[in-house]
Design a protein around this motif. Sequence first.
Motif, PDB file in Angstrom:
ATOM      1  N   ALA A   1       0.826  -1.210   0.000  1.00 49.44           N
ATOM      2  CA  ALA A   1       0.000   0.000   0.000  1.00 49.44           C
ATOM      3  C   ALA A   1       0.862   1.262   0.000  1.00 49.44           C
ATOM      4  CB  ALA A   1      -0.926  -0.015   1.213  1.00 49.44           C
ATOM      5  N   LEU A   2       1.940   1.260   0.777  1.00 48.24           N
ATOM      6  CA  LEU A   2       2.834   2.416   0.809  1.00 48.24           C
ATOM      7  C   LEU A   2       3.442   2.667  -0.570  1.00 48.24           C
ATOM      8  CD1 LEU A   2       4.712   1.730   4.176  1.00 48.24           C
ATOM      9  CD2 LEU A   2       3.048   3.559   3.738  1.00 48.24           C
ATOM     10  N   ALA A   3       3.921   1.591  -1.195  1.00 48.20           N
ATOM     11  CA  ALA A   3       4.547   1.728  -2.513  1.00 48.20           C
ATOM     12  C   ALA A   3       3.525   2.134  -3.571  1.00 48.20           C
ATOM     13  CB  ALA A   3       5.216   0.412  -2.908  1.00 48.20           C
ATOM     14  N   LEU A   4       2.318   1.591  -3.480  1.00 52.87           N
ATOM     15  CA  LEU A   4       1.277   1.934  -4.452  1.00 52.87           C
ATOM     16  C   LEU A   4       0.870   3.401  -4.331  1.00 52.87           C
ATOM     17  CD1 LEU A   4      -0.846   1.176  -6.577  1.00 52.87           C
ATOM     18  CD2 LEU A   4      -2.341   0.426  -4.703  1.00 52.87           C
ATOM     19  N   ASN A   5       0.672   3.873  -3.119  1.00 46.50           N
ATOM     20  CA  ASN A   5       0.291   5.276  -2.923  1.00 46.50           C
ATOM     21  C   ASN A   5       1.363   6.226  -3.444  1.00 46.50           C
ATOM     22  OD1 ASN A   5      -2.164   4.646  -1.771  1.00 46.50           O
ATOM     23  ND2 ASN A   5      -1.394   4.717   0.329  1.00 46.50           N
ATOM     24  N   GLU A   6       2.636   5.886  -3.203  1.00 42.22           N
ATOM     25  CA  GLU A   6       3.722   6.738  -3.687  1.00 42.22           C
ATOM     26  C   GLU A   6       3.773   6.739  -5.216  1.00 42.22           C
ATOM     27  OE1 GLU A   6       7.294   5.403  -1.867  1.00 42.22           O
ATOM     28  OE2 GLU A   6       6.725   6.082   0.145  1.00 42.22           O
ATOM     29  N   THR A   7       3.498   5.583  -5.817  1.00 43.71           N
ATOM     30  CA  THR A   7       3.489   5.492  -7.279  1.00 43.71           C
ATOM     31  C   THR A   7       2.379   6.345  -7.877  1.00 43.71           C
ATOM     32  OG1 THR A   7       4.380   3.237  -7.187  1.00 43.71           O
ATOM     33  CG2 THR A   7       3.325   3.902  -9.234  1.00 43.71           C
ATOM     34  N   LEU A   8       1.191   6.263  -7.278  1.00 47.61           N
ATOM     35  CA  LEU A   8       0.064   7.065  -7.765  1.00 47.61           C
ATOM     36  C   LEU A   8       0.301   8.559  -7.540  1.00 47.61           C
ATOM     37  CD1 LEU A   8      -2.930   4.859  -6.555  1.00 47.61           C
ATOM     38  CD2 LEU A   8      -1.942   5.008  -8.858  1.00 47.61           C
ATOM     39  N   ALA A   9       0.947   8.904  -6.414  1.00 51.48           N
ATOM     40  CA  ALA A   9       1.245  10.315  -6.130  1.00 51.48           C
ATOM     41  C   ALA A   9       2.225  10.889  -7.136  1.00 51.48           C
ATOM     42  CB  ALA A   9       1.802  10.454  -4.716  1.00 51.48           C
ATOM     43  N   ALA A  10       3.039  10.025  -7.741  1.00 51.90           N
ATOM     44  CA  ALA A  10       4.009  10.461  -8.746  1.00 51.90           C
ATOM     45  C   ALA A  10       3.442  10.312 -10.153  1.00 51.90           C
ATOM     46  CB  ALA A  10       5.301   9.658  -8.607  1.00 51.90           C
ATOM     47  N   ASP A  11       2.093  10.263 -10.260  1.00 51.38           N
ATOM     48  CA  ASP A  11       1.392  10.128 -11.545  1.00 51.38           C
ATOM     49  C   ASP A  11       1.705   8.801 -12.228  1.00 51.38           C
ATOM     50  OD1 ASP A  11       0.162  12.617 -11.307  1.00 51.38           O
ATOM     51  OD2 ASP A  11       1.901  13.645 -12.178  1.00 51.38           O
ATOM     52  N   GLY A  12       2.037   7.795 -11.448  1.00 59.06           N
ATOM     53  CA  GLY A  12       2.263   6.469 -11.994  1.00 59.06           C
ATOM     54  C   GLY A  12       0.958   5.714 -12.148  1.00 59.06           C
ATOM     55  N   SER A  13       1.078   4.487 -12.614  1.00 57.25           N
ATOM     56  CA  SER A  13      -0.102   3.663 -12.885  1.00 57.25           C
ATOM     57  C   SER A  13      -0.186   2.506 -11.900  1.00 57.25           C
ATOM     58  CB  SER A  13      -0.046   3.105 -14.311  1.00 57.25           C
ATOM     59  OG  SER A  13      -1.056   2.127 -14.498  1.00 57.25           O
ATOM     60  N   ILE A  14      -1.417   2.136 -11.556  1.00 51.83           N
ATOM     61  CA  ILE A  14      -1.630   1.004 -10.661  1.00 51.83           C
ATOM     62  C   ILE A  14      -1.198  -0.316 -11.306  1.00 51.83           C
ATOM     63  CG2 ILE A  14      -4.009   0.533 -11.417  1.00 51.83           C
ATOM     64  CD1 ILE A  14      -4.684  -0.044  -8.491  1.00 51.83           C
ATOM     65  N   THR A  15      -1.075  -0.301 -12.634  1.00 47.93           N
ATOM     66  CA  THR A  15      -0.657  -1.511 -13.350  1.00 47.93           C
ATOM     67  C   THR A  15       0.846  -1.570 -13.594  1.00 47.93           C
ATOM     68  OG1 THR A  15      -1.044  -0.445 -15.504  1.00 47.93           O
ATOM     69  CG2 THR A  15      -2.885  -1.653 -14.508  1.00 47.93           C
ATOM     70  N   ASP A  16       1.573  -0.545 -13.159  1.00 44.35           N
ATOM     71  CA  ASP A  16       3.035  -0.518 -13.365  1.00 44.35           C
ATOM     72  C   ASP A  16       3.709  -1.266 -12.216  1.00 44.35           C
ATOM     73  OD1 ASP A  16       5.661  -0.031 -13.930  1.00 44.35           O
ATOM     74  OD2 ASP A  16       5.424   2.138 -14.235  1.00 44.35           O
ATOM     75  N   GLY A  17       3.758  -2.567 -12.329  1.00 40.86           N
ATOM     76  CA  GLY A  17       4.319  -3.398 -11.260  1.00 40.86           C
ATOM     77  C   GLY A  17       5.775  -3.098 -10.973  1.00 40.86           C
ATOM     78  N   ALA A  18       6.550  -2.782 -12.026  1.00 45.31           N
ATOM     79  CA  ALA A  18       7.979  -2.507 -11.835  1.00 45.31           C
ATOM     80  C   ALA A  18       8.179  -1.255 -10.980  1.00 45.31           C
ATOM     81  CB  ALA A  18       8.664  -2.347 -13.185  1.00 45.31           C
ATOM     82  N   ALA A  19       7.398  -0.211 -11.232  1.00 45.07           N
ATOM     83  CA  ALA A  19       7.533   1.035 -10.476  1.00 45.07           C
ATOM     84  C   ALA A  19       7.116   0.836  -9.024  1.00 45.07           C
ATOM     85  CB  ALA A  19       6.687   2.126 -11.123  1.00 45.07           C
ATOM     86  N   ILE A  20       6.034   0.083  -8.827  1.00 44.38           N
ATOM     87  CA  ILE A  20       5.567  -0.179  -7.464  1.00 44.38           C
ATOM     88  C   ILE A  20       6.604  -0.994  -6.702  1.00 44.38           C
ATOM     89  CG2 ILE A  20       3.792  -1.331  -6.086  1.00 44.38           C
ATOM     90  CD1 ILE A  20       1.830  -0.761  -8.399  1.00 44.38           C
ATOM     91  N   THR A  21       7.167  -2.004  -7.368  1.00 43.72           N
ATOM     92  CA  THR A  21       8.160  -2.858  -6.722  1.00 43.72           C
ATOM     93  C   THR A  21       9.403  -2.070  -6.325  1.00 43.72           C
ATOM     94  OG1 THR A  21       7.390  -4.799  -7.951  1.00 43.72           O
ATOM     95  CG2 THR A  21       9.606  -4.907  -7.010  1.00 43.72           C
ATOM     96  N   ARG A  22       9.861  -1.175  -7.198  1.00 46.75           N
ATOM     97  CA  ARG A  22      11.058  -0.391  -6.886  1.00 46.75           C
ATOM     98  C   ARG A  22      10.864   0.435  -5.619  1.00 46.75           C
ATOM     99  NH1 ARG A  22      11.282   0.316 -12.548  1.00 46.75           N
ATOM    100  NH2 ARG A  22      10.176   2.327 -12.349  1.00 46.75           N
ATOM    101  N   ARG A  23       9.652   0.881  -5.383  1.00 48.85           N
ATOM    102  CA  ARG A  23       9.384   1.686  -4.191  1.00 48.85           C
ATOM    103  C   ARG A  23       9.270   0.837  -2.920  1.00 48.85           C
ATOM    104  NH1 ARG A  23       7.336   4.878  -8.313  1.00 48.85           N
ATOM    105  NH2 ARG A  23       7.735   7.126  -8.024  1.00 48.85           N
ATOM    106  N   MET A  24       9.264  -0.463  -3.079  1.00 45.58           N
ATOM    107  CA  MET A  24       9.287  -1.357  -1.911  1.00 45.58           C
ATOM    108  C   MET A  24      10.711  -1.585  -1.415  1.00 45.58           C
ATOM    109  SD  MET A  24       6.563  -4.357  -2.872  1.00 45.58           S
ATOM    110  CE  MET A  24       4.889  -4.003  -3.390  1.00 45.58           C
ATOM    111  N   TRP A  25      11.684  -1.425  -2.299  1.00 46.35           N
ATOM    112  CA  TRP A  25      13.073  -1.717  -1.954  1.00 46.35           C
ATOM    113  C   TRP A  25      13.711  -0.555  -1.188  1.00 46.35           C
ATOM    114  CZ3 TRP A  25      14.920  -3.744  -7.409  1.00 46.35           C
ATOM    115  CH2 TRP A  25      14.213  -4.914  -7.721  1.00 46.35           C
ATOM    116  N   ASN A  26      14.726  -0.928  -0.405  1.00 49.54           N
ATOM    117  CA  ASN A  26      15.492   0.083   0.338  1.00 49.54           C
ATOM    118  C   ASN A  26      14.597   0.973   1.206  1.00 49.54           C
ATOM    119  OD1 ASN A  26      18.216  -0.415  -0.321  1.00 49.54           O
ATOM    120  ND2 ASN A  26      17.885   0.440  -2.357  1.00 49.54           N
ATOM    121  N   ARG A  27      13.727   0.334   1.964  1.00 53.33           N
ATOM    122  CA  ARG A  27      12.886   1.138   2.834  1.00 53.33           C
ATOM    123  C   ARG A  27      12.651   0.415   4.157  1.00 53.33           C
ATOM    124  NH1 ARG A  27       7.798   2.967   0.103  1.00 53.33           N
ATOM    125  NH2 ARG A  27       7.534   4.022   2.098  1.00 53.33           N
TER     126      ARG A  27
END
Length: 209
Positions: free
Chosen positions: A105-131
Motif C-alpha cells: 500500500a505504501l509503494a502503491l500510494n507513492e506510485t500514484l502520487a508520482a502520476d504512476g499507474s496502478i498496473t506498473d508493477g515494476a515502479a511499485i516494486t522499486r518503491r518497496m526496496w530500500n525502505r
Amino acid sequence: MIKAHEMNFDNGEYVFFNIDLFSSKNDSARPWYRANDTDERNHNARQAYEALMTVTLRKPTSPEYHSFSEEVKRRARRMYKNFTYGEEEVNSFVGAFHDAVILYALALNETLAADGSITDGAAITRRMWNRTFEGITGTVSIDSNGDRNADYSLLDLNPATDQFEVVETISETKQEVSSRSQVGPSTLGRGGDRTTPASDRPSQCRFRS
C-alpha cells in the motif's frame, strides 16, 4: 534426536542445530514431548534435546501484536464457524502477511502520487526496496534486492523448566546480537552429564550402517 540418543551422541561432545520457522509457541516450547508416546521414549528425547539448539524467526512480543492477535482470533471466530486458535497469539507469519500488505500500500500510494499507474508493477516494486517502516511485527526493513532483513531467535532447553527458551536474538535490521539467556553458559547446548567443555575432536563417533 532419539537416534542420536541411541548412538550416544548426546554425551556432551555434540551440538545439533535445527531450523524451525513454522512451529507454534506451544510446539516449540516442548518439542521433545509426545503425549501419545511412551514414558521411556519421552525421557530419552528429553535427554537428547539438551544437545539441540533451534533457530527460528523472532516472535513479536509487543502489546500491539498482542492486540492484533486478539483481533485476528475474534474475526476468525465470527467468520469461520467452529474455528479457534489453540495459541495465545497467532503465528508470526500472519503478522508478516499483514505487514506485506502495508508495504504494498505504501509503494502503491507513492506510485500514484508520482502520476504512476496502478498496473506498473515494476515502479511499485522499486518503491518497496530500500525502505524501513514500523509494522505490526516490529521494524520491517527491505534491502536493495527486495529481501526482508529478518530477526531470528536462538532457542535452548532450560533444564529447570524442561522448555525451550530464547537465549539469543539475532537482528539483521539492527545489526546486533542480544543475549536473553536465563540458562547460563555452563549448560547452553550441552547434553549428558558433562560439566566441562568437550574436546573439538569427538571421540564417541560410531556410525551404524
